[in-house]
Write a protein that holds these residues in place. Structure first.
Motif, PDB file in Angstrom:
ATOM      1  N   ILE A 117      40.069  47.211  37.316  1.00 28.97           N
ATOM      2  CA  ILE A 117      38.824  47.442  36.587  1.00 28.97           C
ATOM      3  C   ILE A 117      37.741  47.629  37.627  1.00 28.97           C
ATOM      4  CG2 ILE A 117      37.080  46.428  35.086  1.00 28.97           C
ATOM      5  CD1 ILE A 117      39.262  45.284  33.422  1.00 28.97           C
ATOM      6  N   CYS A 118      36.867  48.598  37.385  1.00 31.73           N
ATOM      7  CA  CYS A 118      35.789  48.891  38.316  1.00 31.73           C
ATOM      8  C   CYS A 118      34.439  48.531  37.713  1.00 31.73           C
ATOM      9  CB  CYS A 118      35.781  50.377  38.674  1.00 31.73           C
ATOM     10  SG  CYS A 118      37.172  50.864  39.699  1.00 31.73           S
ATOM     11  N   ALA A 119      33.584  48.041  38.559  1.00 34.80           N
ATOM     12  CA  ALA A 119      32.178  47.851  38.233  1.00 34.80           C
ATOM     13  C   ALA A 119      31.431  48.974  38.950  1.00 34.80           C
ATOM     14  CB  ALA A 119      31.701  46.488  38.710  1.00 34.80           C
ATOM     15  N   THR A 120      30.780  49.825  38.177  1.00 34.18           N
ATOM     16  CA  THR A 120      30.102  50.996  38.740  1.00 34.18           C
ATOM     17  C   THR A 120      28.609  50.893  38.482  1.00 34.18           C
ATOM     18  OG1 THR A 120      32.066  52.333  38.282  1.00 34.18           O
ATOM     19  CG2 THR A 120      30.016  53.518  38.741  1.00 34.18           C
ATOM     20  N   ASN A 121      27.812  51.042  39.550  1.00 31.91           N
ATOM     21  CA  ASN A 121      26.361  51.039  39.384  1.00 31.91           C
ATOM     22  C   ASN A 121      25.934  52.269  38.586  1.00 31.91           C
ATOM     23  OD1 ASN A 121      26.107  48.769  40.979  1.00 31.91           O
ATOM     24  ND2 ASN A 121      25.443  49.870  42.794  1.00 31.91           N
ATOM     25  N   LEU A 122      25.270  52.045  37.459  1.00 33.30           N
ATOM     26  CA  LEU A 122      24.691  53.144  36.686  1.00 33.30           C
ATOM     27  C   LEU A 122      23.261  53.392  37.120  1.00 33.30           C
ATOM     28  CD1 LEU A 122      25.956  52.161  33.134  1.00 33.30           C
ATOM     29  CD2 LEU A 122      26.959  53.816  34.729  1.00 33.30           C
ATOM     30  N   TRP A 123      22.563  52.321  37.484  1.00 32.09           N
ATOM     31  CA  TRP A 123      21.160  52.404  37.877  1.00 32.09           C
ATOM     32  C   TRP A 123      20.854  51.255  38.817  1.00 32.09           C
ATOM     33  CZ3 TRP A 123      17.196  48.865  37.190  1.00 32.09           C
ATOM     34  CH2 TRP A 123      15.905  49.334  37.475  1.00 32.09           C
ATOM     35  N   ILE A 124      20.129  51.528  39.887  1.00 28.93           N
ATOM     36  CA  ILE A 124      19.655  50.516  40.828  1.00 28.93           C
ATOM     37  C   ILE A 124      18.160  50.752  41.013  1.00 28.93           C
ATOM     38  CG2 ILE A 124      19.753  49.684  43.219  1.00 28.93           C
ATOM     39  CD1 ILE A 124      22.232  48.948  41.673  1.00 28.93           C
ATOM     40  N   GLY A 125      17.359  49.725  40.782  1.00 26.80           N
ATOM     41  CA  GLY A 125      15.910  49.855  40.916  1.00 26.80           C
ATOM     42  C   GLY A 125      15.453  49.872  42.361  1.00 26.80           C
ATOM     43  N   ASP A 126      15.889  48.899  43.149  1.00 20.74           N
ATOM     44  CA  ASP A 126      15.491  48.795  44.555  1.00 20.74           C
ATOM     45  C   ASP A 126      16.689  49.172  45.415  1.00 20.74           C
ATOM     46  OD1 ASP A 126      14.715  48.116  47.110  1.00 20.74           O
ATOM     47  OD2 ASP A 126      14.400  45.989  46.680  1.00 20.74           O
ATOM     48  N   THR A 127      16.639  50.342  46.008  1.00 23.51           N
ATOM     49  CA  THR A 127      17.762  50.827  46.818  1.00 23.51           C
ATOM     50  C   THR A 127      17.634  50.444  48.296  1.00 23.51           C
ATOM     51  OG1 THR A 127      16.666  52.954  47.136  1.00 23.51           O
ATOM     52  CG2 THR A 127      18.182  52.768  45.260  1.00 23.51           C
ATOM     53  N   SER A 128      16.661  49.613  48.641  1.00 21.98           N
ATOM     54  CA  SER A 128      16.433  49.261  50.046  1.00 21.98           C
ATOM     55  C   SER A 128      17.584  48.466  50.660  1.00 21.98           C
ATOM     56  CB  SER A 128      15.131  48.473  50.199  1.00 21.98           C
ATOM     57  OG  SER A 128      15.229  47.213  49.578  1.00 21.98           O
ATOM     58  N   LYS A 129      18.433  47.864  49.856  1.00 25.58           N
ATOM     59  CA  LYS A 129      19.577  47.096  50.369  1.00 25.58           C
ATOM     60  C   LYS A 129      20.815  47.986  50.525  1.00 25.58           C
ATOM     61  CE  LYS A 129      17.656  42.878  49.702  1.00 25.58           C
ATOM     62  NZ  LYS A 129      16.309  43.135  50.113  1.00 25.58           N
ATOM     63  N   GLU A 161      22.238  50.006  48.193  1.00 26.37           N
ATOM     64  CA  GLU A 161      22.997  50.300  46.977  1.00 26.37           C
ATOM     65  C   GLU A 161      22.455  51.550  46.317  1.00 26.37           C
ATOM     66  OE1 GLU A 161      24.876  47.675  44.458  1.00 26.37           O
ATOM     67  OE2 GLU A 161      23.857  45.954  45.356  1.00 26.37           O
ATOM     68  N   ALA A 162      23.354  52.233  45.607  1.00 27.05           N
ATOM     69  CA  ALA A 162      22.983  53.465  44.922  1.00 27.05           C
ATOM     70  C   ALA A 162      23.773  53.586  43.627  1.00 27.05           C
ATOM     71  CB  ALA A 162      23.271  54.666  45.817  1.00 27.05           C
ATOM     72  N   ALA A 163      23.265  54.401  42.725  1.00 22.68           N
ATOM     73  CA  ALA A 163      24.012  54.719  41.512  1.00 22.68           C
ATOM     74  C   ALA A 163      25.327  55.367  41.931  1.00 22.68           C
ATOM     75  CB  ALA A 163      23.207  55.658  40.626  1.00 22.68           C
ATOM     76  N   GLY A 164      26.391  54.995  41.242  1.00 26.32           N
ATOM     77  CA  GLY A 164      27.715  55.520  41.557  1.00 26.32           C
ATOM     78  C   GLY A 164      28.546  54.630  42.459  1.00 26.32           C
ATOM     79  N   ASP A 165      27.939  53.676  43.177  1.00 28.85           N
ATOM     80  CA  ASP A 165      28.711  52.737  43.997  1.00 28.85           C
ATOM     81  C   ASP A 165      29.643  51.942  43.089  1.00 28.85           C
ATOM     82  OD1 ASP A 165      27.287  53.565  46.196  1.00 28.85           O
ATOM     83  OD2 ASP A 165      26.146  51.704  46.433  1.00 28.85           O
ATOM     84  N   LYS A 166      30.839  51.618  43.598  1.00 32.64           N
ATOM     85  CA  LYS A 166      31.845  50.896  42.812  1.00 32.64           C
ATOM     86  C   LYS A 166      32.334  49.657  43.530  1.00 32.64           C
ATOM     87  CE  LYS A 166      33.780  54.674  40.210  1.00 32.64           C
ATOM     88  NZ  LYS A 166      34.958  55.295  39.669  1.00 32.64           N
ATOM     89  N   LEU A 167      32.783  48.721  42.727  1.00 37.23           N
ATOM     90  CA  LEU A 167      33.486  47.548  43.197  1.00 37.23           C
ATOM     91  C   LEU A 167      34.799  47.514  42.422  1.00 37.23           C
ATOM     92  CD1 LEU A 167      32.950  45.131  45.098  1.00 37.23           C
ATOM     93  CD2 LEU A 167      32.148  43.883  43.106  1.00 37.23           C
ATOM     94  N   VAL A 168      35.930  47.519  43.127  1.00 33.93           N
ATOM     95  CA  VAL A 168      37.252  47.557  42.506  1.00 33.93           C
ATOM     96  C   VAL A 168      37.846  46.156  42.582  1.00 33.93           C
ATOM     97  CG1 VAL A 168      39.534  48.619  42.553  1.00 33.93           C
ATOM     98  CG2 VAL A 168      37.520  49.949  43.262  1.00 33.93           C
ATOM     99  N   MET A 169      38.213  45.598  41.413  1.00 36.42           N
ATOM    100  CA  MET A 169      38.559  44.188  41.375  1.00 36.42           C
ATOM    101  C   MET A 169      39.889  43.892  40.701  1.00 36.42           C
ATOM    102  SD  MET A 169      34.716  43.039  40.581  1.00 36.42           S
ATOM    103  CE  MET A 169      34.447  44.465  39.558  1.00 36.42           C
ATOM    104  N   THR A 170      40.498  42.806  41.179  1.00 37.30           N
ATOM    105  CA  THR A 170      41.722  42.263  40.603  1.00 37.30           C
ATOM    106  C   THR A 170      41.518  40.760  40.451  1.00 37.30           C
ATOM    107  OG1 THR A 170      43.033  43.916  41.764  1.00 37.30           O
ATOM    108  CG2 THR A 170      44.207  42.000  40.911  1.00 37.30           C
ATOM    109  N   LEU A 171      41.536  40.286  39.207  1.00 36.60           N
ATOM    110  CA  LEU A 171      41.296  38.873  38.932  1.00 36.60           C
ATOM    111  C   LEU A 171      42.314  38.362  37.933  1.00 36.60           C
ATOM    112  CD1 LEU A 171      37.448  39.090  38.456  1.00 36.60           C
ATOM    113  CD2 LEU A 171      38.664  38.375  40.477  1.00 36.60           C
TER     114      LEU A 171
END
Length: 122
Positions: A45-57, A59-69
């Protein structure tokens, strides 16, 4: 304390598991700076950024985190999450309640962790 990437606070599990339904959806971070979609991607399952307000760190829209739990006896989910943009793997723990997620992501042998709360988007 080192700030962990914002997307790190999300979690997922194997797509065939019933837990996917608990996490599937669009979530808003408690500080109002992120909107993320959690959904199956392949056998993960992926967590995908749809919107990021402060991109100074970085992060951007479209970035993903791929997880196994896996669901734990206490009802939480724990396991690993991989951030392909940074090539980092995190240990993750997620607590799910109706309409909310509480996430904890850690690096460096669980020495540096970050907790974030999420609410379901309406």
């Amino acid at each position: 304390m080192t700030r962990l990437p914002l997307v790190l606070v999300l979690v997922a599990i194997s797509a065939h598991s019933a837990a996917a339904n608990d996490l599937d959806g669009t979530w808003l971070r408690d500080d109002g700076n992120a909107r993320v979609r959690i959904a199956p991607c392949g056998d993960k399952i992926c967590a995908t950024n749809l919107w990021i307000g402060d991109t100074s760190k970085g992060e951007a829209a479209g970035d993903k985190l791929v997880m196994t739990l896996a669901r734990q006896p206490d009802g939480t989910f724990s396991g690993n999450a991989y951030d392909p943009k940074r090539d980092w793997t995190y240990s993750m723990t997620i607590t799910v309640t109706p309409g909310t997620l509480a996430t904890r992501g850690c690096i460096v042998g669980r020495l540096i962790c970050r907790d974030v709360n999420w609410k379901a988007a309406e």
